[in-house]
Design an enzyme around this catalytic site. Structure first.
Site, short mmCIF file in Angstrom:
data_model
loop_
_atom_site.label_atom_id
_atom_site.label_comp_id
_atom_site.label_asym_id
_atom_site.label_seq_id
_atom_site.Cartn_x
_atom_site.Cartn_y
_atom_site.Cartn_z
N PHE A 110 0.97 -1.05 0.18
CA PHE A 110 -0.08 -0.11 0.03
C PHE A 110 0.87 1.40 0.11
CE2 PHE A 110 -2.86 3.20 2.14
CZ PHE A 110 -3.89 2.95 1.43
N ASP A 181 2.42 -6.09 8.06
CA ASP A 181 0.94 -5.13 7.93
C ASP A 181 0.10 -5.95 7.96
OD1 ASP A 181 -1.17 -3.35 7.48
OD2 ASP A 181 0.40 -1.74 6.58
N TYR A 206 -10.42 -0.42 10.88
CA TYR A 206 -11.91 0.16 10.25
C TYR A 206 -12.25 -0.69 9.10
CZ TYR A 206 -7.95 2.93 7.93
OH TYR A 206 -6.76 2.77 7.22
N LYS A 207 -11.23 -1.68 8.63
CA LYS A 207 -11.69 -2.43 7.41
C LYS A 207 -12.49 -3.61 8.06
CE LYS A 207 -7.79 -0.56 5.04
NZ LYS A 207 -6.49 -0.40 4.78
N ARG A 353 -12.74 -4.02 -6.88
CA ARG A 353 -12.73 -4.94 -5.61
C ARG A 353 -13.87 -5.01 -4.96
NH1 ARG A 353 -8.59 -2.19 -1.74
NH2 ARG A 353 -10.48 -0.67 -1.57
C1 LIG Z 1 -5.56 0.74 4.67
C2 LIG Z 1 -4.01 0.72 4.83
C3 LIG Z 1 -3.60 1.81 5.15
C4 LIG Z 1 -4.11 3.17 5.82
O1 LIG Z 1 -3.27 3.51 6.59
P1 LIG Z 1 -3.88 4.90 7.77
O2 LIG Z 1 -2.74 5.37 8.32
O3 LIG Z 1 -4.92 4.06 8.60
O4 LIG Z 1 -4.63 5.81 6.85
C5 LIG Z 1 -1.94 1.48 5.43
N1 LIG Z 1 -1.47 0.57 4.85
C6 LIG Z 1 -2.07 -0.69 4.42
C7 LIG Z 1 -1.33 -1.69 3.95
C8 LIG Z 1 -3.71 -0.34 4.29
O5 LIG Z 1 -4.31 -1.35 3.71
#
Ligand SMILES: *Cc1c(COP(=O)(O)O)cnc(C)c1O
Length: 390
Positions: A110, A181, A206-207, A353
């Protein structure tokens, strides 16, 4: 056991296939948050910190998360956002391997994780390099120069998973620190952070965990290493005795050293309540239900919809709790689906998705989504273009 739709406040007529981005609202969160506002903050004011146990909430909720990622109690703490937790984990990992200069990640990661890594490396200014390689090349690219391997287990675009066990072992064999992660893993299927032996794990809530927009993130440190993990963000609530207000910083001996500042109590309360859903839930059963729905979705789409290609692995063991298809009309198709109450999302250039969360989805939902998709693909594509979009 599934689904548990009665637990969620989903709008009528919606098929929600976007819980991999933002999980829906669990019904019990509303009265609980109202109580923290009116009864706790409203009536107790500052006494809420002790009388309502707000101060211990980050570790209490951390224990709820620990249970579903295979971490022992006391090894996970909540706070901040995932981007911050990535920063903390990577900074601590680099301190553990001062002579090594490479951070290894993959091109499927990400963007925020990679941005944060680059930002950290440039402010350290010690000659580190962020090396991103194709996901499949990770094992062979782990070598004695690598300080930290920083990977997201489940690819946010395609759902492709890394094998946490074997990659963690390769990192360990090469003497590199392993950071996972779990943004798209926690709450999606069983995870065993302790079993894989990784040094750090981080994730958001939050996912698939349904903690609400902006819900705090988590960080895990392998318990034997806690006192070797130097906190890069040395805030007062990570101090061994924050309320002694000492002149000098001394990190807590526990995982609480990864706390930074005042926790977001209202948001943390929403998450704490949402996490109660997981208390009596079997992750293996959840995963089986996710696979059954995903396989149904893929089979129906492939049988009924022309012009869509499965993105990511066909083998469910290699895939997270989402299914992606590519189409050059992807963006318009996702919009047309949304107009019919089927909520997925689009990631440029061509990926559609669909999050598959068996907590609030059943076969009827999946078939309704495919009906809508079939209709859009068959009646609104003429001469390779989308027309008359509803
Ligand atoms: C959703 C997601 C994020 C988002 O990071 P925030 O700091 O919570 O906005 C970061 N890394 C990955 C791999 C994600 O899927």
């Amino acid at each position: 056991m599934f689904p548990r739709k009665d637990l969620f406040a989903l709008p009528e007529g919606i098929v929600y296939l976007n819980g991999n981005s933002l999980g829906p609202l669990p019904k019990s969160v509303t009265p609980r948050v109202e109580a923290v506002l009116t009864q706790e903050w409203g009536k107790r004011l500052i006494l809420g910190w002790s009388e309502c146990r707000w101060m211990e909430q980050p570790i209490r909720v951390g224990n709820q998360v620990a249970r579903i990622i295979g971490a022992p109690s006391g090894s996970v703490v909540m706070g901040d956002t995932l981007s911050i937790k990535i920063y903390q984990a990577l900074a601590a990992a680099l301190e553990m391997r001062p002579k090594r200069k490479v951070v290894l990640s993959d091109t499927g990661n990400f963007p925020s994780d990679l941005y944060i890594a680059r930002g950290l490396l440039s402010s350290l200014d010690k000659g580190h390099e962020l090396r991103t390689v194709a996901p499949g090349d990770i094992p062979e690219r782990i070598n004695a120069g690598v300080a930290a391997v920083m990977l997201t287990e489940t690819d946010y675009r395609t759902g492709r998973r890394h094998d946490m066990e074997s990659v963690s072992r390769a990192a360990r064999d090469a003497g590199a620190v392993m950071i996972w992660d779990l943004a798209h893993s926690a709450g999606a299927f069983p995870v065993d952070v302790a079993g894989c032996g990784c040094e750090f794990a981080v994730g958001c809530t939050y996912k698939f965990l349904n903690g609400g927009p902006g819900a705090p993130a988590f960080i895990y440190i392998r318990p034997d290493l806690t006192e070797r993990a130097v906190p890069a963000l040395s805030g007062w609530l990570g101090h061994e005795t924050p309320f002694a207000f000492e002149a000098d910083y001394r990190p807590a001996s526990s995982i609480e050293r990864m706390r930074v500042g005042t926790p977001p109590v209202i948001q943390m309360t929403a998450l704490e309540e949402a996490m109660r859903i997981w208390e009596n839930l079997d992750m293996d059963e959840l995963h089986s239900a996710s696979i059954a729905l995903s396989e149904l979705f893929i089979a129906e789409v492939e049988a009924r919809c022309d012009g869509l290609s499965l993105a990511g692995p066909r083998d469910p063991a290699l895939r997270g709790s989402q299914v992606s298809f590519t189409s050059r009309h992807g963006e318009a198709v996702i919009q047309a689906l949304a107009n019919r109450g089927v909520i997925g999302d689009f990631r440029a250039p061509d990926t559609m998705r669909f999050g598959i969360a068996p907590l609030y989805l059943d076969e009827t939902d999946i078939l309704a989504a495919v009906d809508a998709l079939e209709d859009i693909m068959s009646s609104h594509i003429r001469d390779g273009r989308l027309s008359n979009m509803p």
